[in-house]
Design a protein around this motif. Structure first.
Motif, PDB file in Angstrom:
ATOM      1  N   ASP A  19     -81.195  -9.114 -85.869  1.00  0.00           N
ATOM      2  CA  ASP A  19     -81.830  -8.971 -87.180  1.00  0.00           C
ATOM      3  C   ASP A  19     -81.410  -7.667 -87.868  1.00  0.00           C
ATOM      4  O   ASP A  19     -82.201  -7.008 -88.539  1.00  0.00           O
ATOM      5  CB  ASP A  19     -83.354  -9.027 -87.041  1.00  0.00           C
ATOM      6  CG  ASP A  19     -84.024  -9.418 -88.355  1.00  0.00           C
ATOM      7  OD1 ASP A  19     -83.347 -10.015 -89.211  1.00  0.00           O
ATOM      8  OD2 ASP A  19     -85.225  -9.113 -88.511  1.00  0.00           O
ATOM      9  N   LEU A  20     -80.148  -7.298 -87.650  1.00  0.00           N
ATOM     10  CA  LEU A  20     -79.602  -6.087 -88.254  1.00  0.00           C
ATOM     11  C   LEU A  20     -78.442  -6.444 -89.172  1.00  0.00           C
ATOM     12  O   LEU A  20     -77.713  -7.407 -88.935  1.00  0.00           O
ATOM     13  CB  LEU A  20     -79.133  -5.108 -87.166  1.00  0.00           C
ATOM     14  CG  LEU A  20     -80.231  -4.526 -86.277  1.00  0.00           C
ATOM     15  CD1 LEU A  20     -79.618  -3.782 -85.087  1.00  0.00           C
ATOM     16  CD2 LEU A  20     -81.138  -3.587 -87.072  1.00  0.00           C
ATOM     17  N   HIS A  21     -78.277  -5.626 -90.208  1.00  0.00           N
ATOM     18  CA  HIS A  21     -77.230  -5.849 -91.202  1.00  0.00           C
ATOM     19  C   HIS A  21     -76.140  -4.799 -91.053  1.00  0.00           C
ATOM     20  O   HIS A  21     -76.403  -3.594 -91.058  1.00  0.00           O
ATOM     21  CB  HIS A  21     -77.831  -5.775 -92.610  1.00  0.00           C
ATOM     22  CG  HIS A  21     -76.803  -5.907 -93.698  1.00  0.00           C
ATOM     23  ND1 HIS A  21     -76.104  -7.067 -93.934  1.00  0.00           N
ATOM     24  CD2 HIS A  21     -76.352  -4.989 -94.615  1.00  0.00           C
ATOM     25  CE1 HIS A  21     -75.270  -6.882 -94.946  1.00  0.00           C
ATOM     26  NE2 HIS A  21     -75.401  -5.629 -95.370  1.00  0.00           N
ATOM     27  N   PHE A  22     -74.902  -5.238 -90.898  1.00  0.00           N
ATOM     28  CA  PHE A  22     -73.755  -4.343 -90.765  1.00  0.00           C
ATOM     29  C   PHE A  22     -73.574  -3.502 -92.025  1.00  0.00           C
ATOM     30  O   PHE A  22     -73.633  -4.017 -93.143  1.00  0.00           O
ATOM     31  CB  PHE A  22     -72.496  -5.166 -90.509  1.00  0.00           C
ATOM     32  CG  PHE A  22     -71.224  -4.371 -90.529  1.00  0.00           C
ATOM     33  CD1 PHE A  22     -70.788  -3.707 -89.405  1.00  0.00           C
ATOM     34  CD2 PHE A  22     -70.455  -4.286 -91.695  1.00  0.00           C
ATOM     35  CE1 PHE A  22     -69.606  -2.970 -89.422  1.00  0.00           C
ATOM     36  CE2 PHE A  22     -69.276  -3.550 -91.720  1.00  0.00           C
ATOM     37  CZ  PHE A  22     -68.854  -2.895 -90.584  1.00  0.00           C
ATOM     38  N   ARG A  23     -73.331  -2.197 -91.842  1.00  0.00           N
ATOM     39  CA  ARG A  23     -73.110  -1.296 -92.980  1.00  0.00           C
ATOM     40  C   ARG A  23     -71.708  -0.692 -92.990  1.00  0.00           C
ATOM     41  O   ARG A  23     -71.043  -0.673 -94.023  1.00  0.00           O
ATOM     42  CB  ARG A  23     -74.160  -0.170 -92.969  1.00  0.00           C
ATOM     43  CG  ARG A  23     -75.576  -0.629 -93.200  1.00  0.00           C
ATOM     44  CD  ARG A  23     -75.772  -1.131 -94.626  1.00  0.00           C
ATOM     45  NE  ARG A  23     -75.542  -0.076 -95.600  1.00  0.00           N
ATOM     46  CZ  ARG A  23     -76.493   0.737 -96.070  1.00  0.00           C
ATOM     47  NH1 ARG A  23     -77.743   0.608 -95.642  1.00  0.00           N
ATOM     48  NH2 ARG A  23     -76.209   1.661 -96.953  1.00  0.00           N
ATOM     49  N   SER A  24     -71.252  -0.164 -91.854  1.00  0.00           N
ATOM     50  CA  SER A  24     -69.943   0.499 -91.844  1.00  0.00           C
ATOM     51  C   SER A  24     -69.360   0.511 -90.440  1.00  0.00           C
ATOM     52  O   SER A  24     -70.079   0.296 -89.454  1.00  0.00           O
ATOM     53  CB  SER A  24     -70.062   1.940 -92.358  1.00  0.00           C
ATOM     54  OG  SER A  24     -70.811   2.735 -91.443  1.00  0.00           O
ATOM     55  N   LEU A  25     -68.041   0.782 -90.372  1.00  0.00           N
ATOM     56  CA  LEU A  25     -67.342   0.832 -89.081  1.00  0.00           C
ATOM     57  C   LEU A  25     -66.298   1.939 -89.111  1.00  0.00           C
ATOM     58  O   LEU A  25     -65.562   2.091 -90.097  1.00  0.00           O
ATOM     59  CB  LEU A  25     -66.689  -0.515 -88.789  1.00  0.00           C
ATOM     60  CG  LEU A  25     -65.895  -0.651 -87.484  1.00  0.00           C
ATOM     61  CD1 LEU A  25     -66.052  -2.067 -86.926  1.00  0.00           C
ATOM     62  CD2 LEU A  25     -64.403  -0.357 -87.707  1.00  0.00           C
ATOM     63  N   GLU A  26     -66.234   2.700 -88.020  1.00  0.00           N
ATOM     64  CA  GLU A  26     -65.238   3.771 -87.863  1.00  0.00           C
ATOM     65  C   GLU A  26     -64.550   3.600 -86.516  1.00  0.00           C
ATOM     66  O   GLU A  26     -65.209   3.571 -85.475  1.00  0.00           O
ATOM     67  CB  GLU A  26     -65.922   5.138 -87.924  1.00  0.00           C
ATOM     68  CG  GLU A  26     -65.013   6.309 -87.581  1.00  0.00           C
ATOM     69  CD  GLU A  26     -65.765   7.600 -87.335  1.00  0.00           C
ATOM     70  OE1 GLU A  26     -65.096   8.617 -87.086  1.00  0.00           O
ATOM     71  OE2 GLU A  26     -67.016   7.587 -87.358  1.00  0.00           O
ATOM     72  N   LEU A  27     -63.235   3.470 -86.514  1.00  0.00           N
ATOM     73  CA  LEU A  27     -62.483   3.354 -85.272  1.00  0.00           C
ATOM     74  C   LEU A  27     -62.472   4.707 -84.560  1.00  0.00           C
ATOM     75  O   LEU A  27     -62.030   5.708 -85.124  1.00  0.00           O
ATOM     76  CB  LEU A  27     -61.051   2.901 -85.545  1.00  0.00           C
ATOM     77  CG  LEU A  27     -60.118   2.826 -84.332  1.00  0.00           C
ATOM     78  CD1 LEU A  27     -60.603   1.769 -83.336  1.00  0.00           C
ATOM     79  CD2 LEU A  27     -58.678   2.542 -84.765  1.00  0.00           C
TER      80      LEU A  27
END
Length: 422
Positions: A19-27
């Motif tokens: 029940d979580l919404h993706f916001r950002s991603l950093e490699l």
């Protein structure tokens, strides 16, 4: 989870189950040989209180969920997308199995640990064999740097405060699992890589952790051992020379340290769960250095706690904490600094486990672990406190009492059937 999915797609899918919404991603980094990647991701709760994920949380994930509607939470995604398993490639097979072991640790074992032994908390994961024989895995865990902001990284050595904190964490971890190891189903432990893949193929979903923790033990390093045995210019070729009935001192040591799936073992009474890859790169500390947390549990399995210490002392402890004088002599008995560190660990280990561990037996195990660790370094390449390690092992190997104990234990463990000792 098809292997062609991007890290963002995988993260979004796994987050949605919680029940979580993706916001950002950093490699953060790519894994060895292109086997995947590690990313830092952020997420917020979904706005709808009735979304299906709201009912899917487990006890192990509830504590890590976000409590404030608009709060952004940081997590770590470990995405594994390796090529198909090659039955005759030990290194490849070891890596595949290690990722499965790590996933099992975070999903089944980590939730059992008390708060004083902190580890990352598991949020969501997936494990899907592919039609081509490969397997895709992904796991989301809490971001340790939110609480422990100082990374060990590749500084080679920790400071004295961090060393003591690391020893305290390890003694508590080993002490916690020591009385609980007998409850593990040993038929489900992961055997050496080539044995495992021969018996069960690439899918080890029903397996748990390694039968023999770590990645340097002799049963899985025979090719490196053969190279050392052929290198007569190396001082440490002597570790591979015959000691008794065509067995070398390295093989005797390995037999003593090897946890058994069944039958008697000289270390059975002292066997615990070890981390398997203890070094500064695999920990974070608080700003003061007084609190530490380890990660990277790919090689967690059965063993003696001192096997974790052997690598820590060689690779991450300042040399001045181990020896009294410089330069390091060619042969070296245990110095005061080394003893102090070992005693700190030993006292806490006994307290946390509720078990007794005679000092002389503990030291014998410690010195045996040092010889085994040097065997790996000599066959793979030396790094860390090399002078100290080699000097200690030269001293240990000249101790006839130690050699007799190793030979006697190896004989009782069934390495050979003759009655004479060296």
């Amino acid at each position: 989870m098809p292997s062609h999915k991007s890290a963002q797609e995988v993260a979004s899918s796994l987050l949605a189950t919680e029940d979580l919404h993706f916001r950002s991603l950093e490699l953060l980094q790519s894994l060895w040989a292109g086997y995947g990647q590690i990313c830092r991701i952020t997420a917020t709760p979904n706005a709808s209180p009735n979304s299906s994920g709201a009912t899917s949380r487990t006890a192990s994930t509830t504590t890590s969920s976000v409590s404030t509607p608009q709060e952004v939470q940081s997590y770590i995604l470990k995405l594994i997308t390796p090529p198909p398993t090659k039955a005759d490639n030990e290194g490849h097979t070891r890596k595949i199995l290690s990722y499965q072991v790590e996933q099992y640790f975070y999903t089944h074992l980590a939730p059992q640990l008390p708060p004083q032994i902190p580890v990352a908390k598991h949020l969501a994961s997936i494990h899907e064999p592919q039609s081509d024989g490969s397997v895709s895995m992904a796991m989301i865990i809490t971001d340790l740097k939110q609480t422990y902001p100082v990374a060990g990284e590749k500084r080679d050595v920790l400071n004295s405060v961090q060393v003591n904190a690391a020893l305290d964490w390890l003694s508590c971890f080993h002490g916690f699992w020591w009385p609980r190891v007998p409850s593990l189903d040993r038929t489900q432990l992961v055997r050496p890589p080539l044995q495992e893949v021969k018996a069960d193929g690439h899918d080890a979903r029903n397996k748990t952790v390694w039968l023999n923790g770590g990645y340097t033990y002799l049963a899985t390093r025979r090719s490196e051992y053969a190279n050392l045995a052929a290198d007569h210019d190396s001082e440490w070729w002597s570790l591979t020379d015959w000691e008794k009935d065509e067995f070398s001192i390295a093989e005797l040591v390995a037999s003593v340290l090897e946890p058994k799936q069944s039958g008697w073992s000289p270390i059975e009474e002292y066997t615990t769960l070890i981390h398997g890859d203890v070094k500064s790169e695999n920990l974070f500390t608080s700003k003061s250095g007084e609190e530490v947390v380890f990660y990277d549990f790919q090689y967690t399995g059965l063993g003696l706690g001192v096997c974790d210490l052997a690598k820590l002392f060689t690779c991450s402890v300042p040399l001045e904490m181990l020896v009294d004088d410089r330069p390091v002599p060619r042969e070296l008995a245990m110095q005061g600094g080394e003893r102090n560190l070992l005693e700190r660990y030993w006292v806490t280990l006994k307290k946390e486990s509720g078990k007794e561990y005679e000092w002389d037996i503990f030291v014998n195990h410690w010195e045996t672990a040092l010889v085994d660790w040097l065997r790996f370094q000599a066959s793979w390449g030396f790094w860390g406190n090399t002078e100290w390690l080699e000097a200690r092992v030269r001293h240990i190997l000249k101790n006839e009492k130690w050699r007799e104990a190793v030979a006697g234990n190896a004989k009782m463990a069934g390495l050979w059937s003759t009655t004479d000792l060296p």
